[in-house]
Design an enzyme around this catalytic site. Structure first.
Site, PDB file in Angstrom:
ATOM      1  N   SER A  81      10.901 -37.750  34.583  1.00 62.61           N
ATOM      2  CA  SER A  81      11.715 -37.798  35.792  1.00 62.61           C
ATOM      3  C   SER A  81      12.735 -38.923  35.834  1.00 62.61           C
ATOM      4  O   SER A  81      13.540 -38.969  36.767  1.00 62.61           O
ATOM      5  CB  SER A  81      10.812 -37.872  37.026  1.00 62.61           C
ATOM      6  OG  SER A  81      10.196 -36.618  37.247  1.00 62.61           O
ATOM      7  N   TYR A  86       8.108 -35.301  47.025  1.00 65.63           N
ATOM      8  CA  TYR A  86       8.675 -35.137  45.688  1.00 65.63           C
ATOM      9  C   TYR A  86       8.631 -33.684  45.224  1.00 65.63           C
ATOM     10  O   TYR A  86       7.583 -33.036  45.274  1.00 65.63           O
ATOM     11  CB  TYR A  86       7.891 -36.002  44.705  1.00 65.63           C
ATOM     12  CG  TYR A  86       8.614 -36.327  43.424  1.00 65.63           C
ATOM     13  CD1 TYR A  86       9.308 -37.523  43.301  1.00 65.63           C
ATOM     14  CD2 TYR A  86       8.601 -35.459  42.342  1.00 65.63           C
ATOM     15  CE1 TYR A  86       9.973 -37.841  42.124  1.00 65.63           C
ATOM     16  CE2 TYR A  86       9.256 -35.765  41.168  1.00 65.63           C
ATOM     17  CZ  TYR A  86       9.934 -36.967  41.059  1.00 65.63           C
ATOM     18  OH  TYR A  86      10.591 -37.276  39.897  1.00 65.63           O
ATOM     19  N   SER A  87       9.774 -33.177  44.776  1.00 65.56           N
ATOM     20  CA  SER A  87       9.838 -31.797  44.278  1.00 65.56           C
ATOM     21  C   SER A  87      10.857 -31.699  43.160  1.00 65.56           C
ATOM     22  O   SER A  87      12.041 -32.008  43.344  1.00 65.56           O
ATOM     23  CB  SER A  87      10.223 -30.832  45.402  1.00 65.56           C
ATOM     24  OG  SER A  87      10.426 -29.525  44.891  1.00 65.56           O
ATOM     25  N   ASN A  88      10.407 -31.252  42.003  1.00 62.53           N
ATOM     26  CA  ASN A  88      11.314 -31.080  40.864  1.00 62.53           C
ATOM     27  C   ASN A  88      12.372 -30.009  41.122  1.00 62.53           C
ATOM     28  O   ASN A  88      13.449 -30.038  40.525  1.00 62.53           O
ATOM     29  CB  ASN A  88      10.511 -30.740  39.610  1.00 62.53           C
ATOM     30  CG  ASN A  88       9.741 -31.925  39.086  1.00 62.53           C
ATOM     31  OD1 ASN A  88      10.315 -32.918  38.691  1.00 62.53           O
ATOM     32  ND2 ASN A  88       8.423 -31.831  39.104  1.00 62.53           N
ATOM     33  N   GLY A 122       8.570 -41.617  34.936  1.00 65.99           N
ATOM     34  CA  GLY A 122       8.650 -40.245  34.494  1.00 65.99           C
ATOM     35  C   GLY A 122       7.406 -39.833  33.741  1.00 65.99           C
ATOM     36  O   GLY A 122       6.830 -40.637  33.003  1.00 65.99           O
TER      37      GLY A 122
END
Length: 416
Positions: free
Chosen positions: A92, A187-189, A329
């Site tokens: 990330s 949090y969201s990809n 990440g």
């Protein structure tokens, strides 16, 4: 593993930096550091592998002084030692590169942060969601990776699958909403897959090429790149281990990272990441106005606003001697954390090569050792903070709880 927001703040920096059984007699290798505390850094990094990490590397910088070190093994089957210069999947931390590119477009007048995403991406419009909400994870859009990877079998099954950004976004949009737009950090990809698609819509170029053109090449980050559909890391690298169902470690360093794309597919090194963050925080990549917007944050936990905040692809944490800015990440088997003083002159980037080893809240000596190393590298003192305090992580482990398994015992450790 997708942790709760409170769990993330309580997790150690090493809860994403994983553990394995102790490695006896593994030498520590480091380069001299000028006024950096060389002996303390060497001891601190060795303590991480003494606590159980398979392999770990780091680079610390203070002004013009630099220290580089590595401890443990890059591969348990070959006995290869870890090296400080190895390329690594940095997960990330990709998001900081993506946000920087979009903010450059904002500075050029080609994008407004308060614009609804449907203005540029009508096929993915969500009422009330703006560009800024994507970048600071307040959109409330669900995270596709919690749907895509619910078990180890999913990770193995999709190891060589090529996913399109549209497929990933559709999964995220179909997942349960995590809240109302702008309500809170979650949090969201999926947010950063949409950000990548925004780059493409605005520039007419592939997002990864645009990030390379605007950020990677100008800074001469020669070991930083997007792998595309290539399954192998181009340069020297360590294994990427998951504790597997059979009680061994399985190496996932060879894998198709299209599932992460602009949310987490970047490959880099500790030296390149430090150079990037120094340039970013020092004002070389963004104008003053856009850098200020990037550093305008929402609380990671509303009840603890003093603990840290998430901006636009960048967060700050209240650590001893801090605050410090950066990102962490995590992908399958590789984890990285990169933290920096507000002006980017004091820096540390650390990577390790096992993930998904322990549930949140479980005793984690590797996390404590990692925290102590990070604070030493940043010039603080963990002794100032009473009790068992650990560094916070923000980026959750990918996948679901079923992926977490205990590490194999030292005597029986093998790779699959």
């Amino acid at each position: 593993m997708h942790l709760s927001r409170r769990g993330l703040l309580m997790a150690g920096a090493g809860s994403a930096l994983a553990v394995a059984a102790p490695l006896a007699g593994t030498p520590h290798r480091a380069e001299a550091a000028g006024r950096l505390p060389e002996e303390a850094l060497a001891a601190g990094l060795s303590a991480v592998t003494d606590a159980g990490m398979v392999g770990v590397f780091a680079e610390a910088r203070d002004g013009g002084c630099r220290w580089r070190g590595a401890s443990g093994l890059a591969g348990v089957d070959t006995g290869r030692p870890m090296r400080h210069f190895l390329q690594h999947r940095v997960g990330s931390i990709t998001k900081t590169f993506v946000a920087t590119t979009l903010l450059q477009l904002v500075g050029e007048g080609r994008l407004a942060l308060d614009a609804p995403i449907g203005r540029h991406l009508p096929q993915y419009a969500v009422d009330g969601v703006t560009v800024e909400m994507l970048l600071n994870h307040t959109s409330g859009i669900g995270d596709y990776d919690t749907v895509l990877f619910t078990s180890g079998e999913d990770v193995e099954r999709h190891r060589y699958t090529t996913f399109t950004p549209d497929q990933l976004v559709r999964l995220g949009l179909a997942a349960p909403r995590t809240g109302a737009p702008g309500e809170r950090f979650d949090y969201s990809n999926t947010n950063y897959i949409l950000a990548g698609l925004l780059i493409e819509r605005l520039t007419g170029r592939p997002a990864t090429e645009e990030i390379d053109r605007r950020v990677i090449r100008p800074l001469r980050l020669t070991d930083t790149y997007f792998p595309g559909h290539r399954t192998r890391i181009t340069g020297p690298h360590s294994a990427a281990y998951l504790p597997w169902y059979d009680g061994n470690l399985r190496d996932f360093s060879v894998t198709n990272m299209s599932w992460a794309w602009t949310a987490g597919a970047l490959i880099s090194t500790s030296a390149d990441l430090n150079r990037f963050f120094r340039a970013l925080l020092g004002g070389r990549l963004l104008r003053r106005a856009e850098l200020a917007r990037m550093r305008s944050t929402v609380p990671l936990v509303p009840e603890q606003p003093e603990a840290g905040g998430y901006g636009l692809g960048l967060y700050w944490l209240a650590l001893p001697g801090g605050p410090y800015w950066g990102h962490d990440g995590l992908v399958f088997g590789h984890s990285t954390i990169s933290l920096h003083s507000p002006d980017g002159t004091r820096q540390v980037t650390l990577g390790s090569n096992v993930t998904h080893y322990a549930a949140p809240g479980a005793p984690d000596p590797i996390a404590d050792a990692t925290f102590a190393f990070l604070i030493t590298a940043l010039g603080g003192s963990s002794a100032r903070t009473p009790g068992p305090v650990r560094a916070r992580t923000v980026a959750p482990l990918p996948g679901g709880p079923a992926l977490v398994h205990p590490l194999p015992p030292a005597a029986g450790r093998q790779t699959g």
